[in-house]
Design a protein around this motif. Sequence first.
Motif: not given
Ligand SMILES: Cc1cc2nc3c(=O)[nH]c(=O)nc-3n(C[C@H](O)[C@H](O)[C@H](O)COP(=O)(O)OP(=O)(O)OC[C@H]3O[C@@H](n4cnc5c(N)ncnc54)[C@H](O)[C@@H]3O)c2cc1C
Length: 430
Positions: A8, A12, A289, A280, A31-32, A42, A39, A37, A276, A44, A96
Amino acid sequence: MSRVLIVGGGPAGLSVAITLAQKNVACVVVEKSCWPRDKVCGEGLMPTGVHFLQKYNIDKNLPEDGYYPFAGIRYLDGNIIAQAHFKSGDGFGIRRLHLSNALLQTARGFSCVEIREKTQLQSFSRDEIGIDAVLSCAGNSLNERFSVIIGADGLRSKVKKIAGLEGRAPGKQKRWGGRQHFAVTPWSPYVEIRWRKGIEAYVTPSGENRVEIAFLWEREKLKPRKKDWFGSLLELFPDLYEKVRDCKELSKAQGIGPLAVGCSSAVDDRIILIGDAQVYLDGITGEGISMAFEQAEIVSEELPQLLIDDRLQKKDLQVLAKKFKKPVRRYVLLTRLALLLTRYPVLRRGAMRSLSRSSTCFQHFLESNMGAKPLWYFPLFSSWQLLWGLLVPKRITDVSSSFINEKRDLIGPNYKEDKCRHTLTDSKAI
Ligand SMILES: Cc1cc2nc3c(=O)[nH]c(=O)nc-3n(C[C@H](O)[C@H](O)[C@H](O)COP(=O)(O)OP(=O)(O)OC[C@H]3O[C@@H](n4cnc5c(N)ncnc54)[C@H](O)[C@@H]3O)c2cc1C
């Protein structure tokens, strides 16, 4: 040599690659999809997240128009207004795509980090001395050996599924999120949150001429129109609708849900879950984030030594699970509290009335939300203001003239150039 597979390339995955690379740990990030990327988010970033960007020089890779500082949070509920600025610095509204690119460029700067896009984890199997991962890229499958896998693959984590770590979500509400960007000059130095029955709207300034509007809502209680679903939600907030209806759309409306996911354990033999993929609940506190960044730092504090000793069984990795608990508990507690307010409008109105007169208490909640202060260090001396607010809340008409001043004073061209703290101190200054 020990190698870490990070599945991913979201905030994160890339942030943990950066923090581990600082300790000379060799990582492969897969990254798939393609970078940068996007997403549904919000957008912020809380001040603690901004400090992380500054600490690892990630902010240097943000383009000038990729972000916009904000001073704090403003709630607008009917004619009641409650607002407070952050004590620990500004937050950033960051598109983003720009955050993704800045993290990617920083990770690429380390020779020990290998970055692979359009590469997906298919499966893995573990033995006593390592993990065999099956990765697919452009229709080809390849087997590679790693010491440990970090699952940073988001809400529908495959790493979590294969490892059998799926668990109960920390909340039962089935909430969804959606967002769209508009070309308009930000009209407020705050992230603004408006409430309606079963839905909230978040307005985040994310560029000199860009504002993001995001919604969070409960699908069982509110069904958007099938055609132009985003527009149908926007119409529920007439003042917002008026502000952006003639503005150019800068992105396609996108939605995601349900949002709440959990895990039975954040670690297993040679497996670590972060972001996440671990847990989450909801976007209501804007912490996702920053929490991912905090977890990335925890991993880099402990993992390098465990890799050297090859102590990577579940019992060895418990030290990480233990450290993850603190930020996750804080996040879940405060998010649950905020969700209670969305569920019970009477409670919410009471809380908004109280907070409208006590920016110190409101500020305390914001700082606690980020982990900058424990929740129980409550500023008792200003609690009487909560009561005063409950009886005589601050109404929007009280501050309407200041909206114009804020715009003139804070959204001027110099405002971003010096990236200084806002001159606005709190609602008392209005
Ligand atoms: C409506 C909404 C509002 C939000 N507002 C805020 C905000 O204001 N501030 C804030 O800090 N957070 C906010 N968040 C939360 C924030 O978007 C997430 O917590 C954050 O994106 C988590 O990051 P991550 O890297 O864990 O997951 P992600 O951003 O989802 O990244 C995961 C990555 O893994 C990749 N992936 C998945 N499966 C595979 C696989 N099998 N092989 C290779 N790659 C793969 C995906 O393509 C993706 O790029 C909000 C969320 C939502 C839904």
